[in-house]
Design a protein around this motif. Structure first.
Motif, mmCIF file in Angstrom:
data_model
loop_
_atom_site.group_PDB
_atom_site.id
_atom_site.type_symbol
_atom_site.label_atom_id
_atom_site.label_comp_id
_atom_site.label_asym_id
_atom_site.label_seq_id
_atom_site.Cartn_x
_atom_site.Cartn_y
_atom_site.Cartn_z
ATOM 1 N N LEU A 21 -5.634 -8.295 3.875
ATOM 2 C CA LEU A 21 -5.308 -7.423 5.005
ATOM 3 C C LEU A 21 -5.786 -7.932 6.366
ATOM 4 O O LEU A 21 -5.007 -7.911 7.328
ATOM 5 N N PRO A 22 -7.018 -8.406 6.512
ATOM 6 C CA PRO A 22 -7.457 -8.835 7.850
ATOM 7 C C PRO A 22 -6.548 -9.891 8.485
ATOM 8 O O PRO A 22 -6.258 -9.816 9.684
ATOM 9 N N GLN A 107 1.567 3.431 9.662
ATOM 10 C CA GLN A 107 2.031 2.572 8.580
ATOM 11 C C GLN A 107 1.151 2.779 7.347
ATOM 12 O O GLN A 107 -0.034 3.122 7.455
ATOM 13 N N ILE A 108 1.762 2.555 6.183
ATOM 14 C CA ILE A 108 1.034 2.546 4.915
ATOM 15 C C ILE A 108 1.071 1.117 4.396
ATOM 16 O O ILE A 108 2.132 0.493 4.352
ATOM 17 N N VAL A 109 -0.091 0.593 4.024
ATOM 18 C CA VAL A 109 -0.178 -0.744 3.427
ATOM 19 C C VAL A 109 -0.820 -0.570 2.062
ATOM 20 O O VAL A 109 -1.879 0.037 1.946
ATOM 21 N N MET A 110 -0.147 -1.101 1.034
ATOM 22 C CA MET A 110 -0.687 -0.939 -0.308
ATOM 23 C C MET A 110 -0.289 -2.092 -1.202
ATOM 24 O O MET A 110 0.585 -2.877 -0.856
ATOM 25 N N GLY A 111 -0.943 -2.190 -2.329
ATOM 26 C CA GLY A 111 -0.655 -3.243 -3.288
ATOM 27 C C GLY A 111 0.529 -2.905 -4.164
ATOM 28 O O GLY A 111 0.866 -1.746 -4.374
ATOM 29 N N SER A 112 1.161 -3.948 -4.656
ATOM 30 C CA SER A 112 2.246 -3.821 -5.623
ATOM 31 C C SER A 112 1.966 -4.806 -6.736
ATOM 32 O O SER A 112 1.608 -5.953 -6.486
ATOM 33 N N VAL A 138 6.242 1.147 5.179
ATOM 34 C CA VAL A 138 5.353 0.878 4.065
ATOM 35 C C VAL A 138 5.396 -0.636 3.811
ATOM 36 O O VAL A 138 6.467 -1.194 3.639
ATOM 37 N N THR A 139 4.229 -1.271 3.826
ATOM 38 C CA THR A 139 4.134 -2.693 3.527
ATOM 39 C C THR A 139 3.459 -2.846 2.187
ATOM 40 O O THR A 139 2.381 -2.309 1.967
ATOM 41 N N LEU A 140 4.130 -3.582 1.280
ATOM 42 C CA LEU A 140 3.556 -3.871 -0.030
ATOM 43 C C LEU A 140 3.055 -5.297 -0.038
ATOM 44 O O LEU A 140 3.749 -6.207 0.405
ATOM 45 N N ILE A 141 1.858 -5.477 -0.556
ATOM 46 C CA ILE A 141 1.261 -6.803 -0.683
ATOM 47 C C ILE A 141 0.996 -7.026 -2.160
ATOM 48 O O ILE A 141 0.415 -6.181 -2.819
ATOM 49 N N LYS A 142 1.458 -8.190 -2.662
ATOM 50 C CA LYS A 142 1.175 -8.472 -4.078
ATOM 51 C C LYS A 142 0.424 -9.755 -4.223
ATOM 52 O O LYS A 142 0.291 -10.525 -3.327
#
Length: 142
Positions: A21-22, A107-112, A138-142
Motif C-alpha cells: 500500500l505505501p 476509496q476502498i483498497v483491499m486484498g483479493s 474499489v482497488t483490489l491488490i493481489k
C-alpha cells in the motif's frame, strides 16, 4: 485529503497488501488518511447468552484489534499511522460498504486472493461483493 478504507481480516494476504500500500499512495495528490477496518462476526447465540453485553463488545473489540495488529505494524513501519475500526456484522461485504458510505471514504483498497472468474462466481468472495455493492472506487491488490 483522500480518505482510504482498508478492510483487513488478519490474513497473510492482508499483511501483504499493507506492505504494498505505501508505494501505491504516491499517485494521490496531497495527504492521505488510511483507516483499517475489521468486521467481526457475531458470536453464536448460545455463546452470547453467557456473556454480558459489555463483555461481548470487549471481546469483539479485542479480537478485531488483534486482526488489525500486523497490518497496523506494517503501515507504521512505513511511516503511516492508520486509524483503527472494528465493527460487528454477519455480512462482511455489506458492513464494509456501509461503513465506507457512512464515513465518507473516497476509496476502498483491499486484498483479493486472485481466484479466477469461475471460482469468484462459485465462492462469492467478499471482495467481489464489495465491488458489486460499492458506489466509490474499489482497488483490489493481489
Amino acid at each position: 485529503m483522500t480518505r482510504i478504507l482498508f478492510p483487513v481480516d488478519g490474513s497473510d494476504l492482508s499483511v501483504q497488501v499493507a506492505g504494498a500500500l505505501p508505494a501505491r499512495l504516491a499517485v494521490y495528490q496531497g495527504p492521505v488518511e488510511i483507516h483499517l477496518l475489521n468486521v467481526q462476526r457475531p458470536v453464536h447465540r448460545d455463546v452470547g447468552q453467557f456473556l454480558a453485553h459489555d463483555g461481548l463488545q470487549a471481546l469483539h473489540r479485542e479480537e478485531g484489534l488483534k486482526a488489525l495488529a500486523a497490518e497496523q505494524a506494517v503501515l507504521a513501519a512505513a511511516g503511516l499511522l492508520p486509524l483503527l475500526h472494528v465493527v460487528v456484522d454477519d455480512q462482511p461485504a455489506e458492513a464494509i460498504v456501509r461503513f465506507a458510505r457512512e464515513h465518507g471514504f473516497d476509496q476502498i483498497v483491499m486484498g483479493s486472493h486472485g481466484r479466477g472468474a469461475l471460482a469468484s462466481l462459485l465462492l462469492d468472495s467478499v471482495s467481489a461483493e464489495v465491488i458489486r455493492l460499492a458506489d466509490i472506487p474499489v482497488t483490489l491488490i493481489k
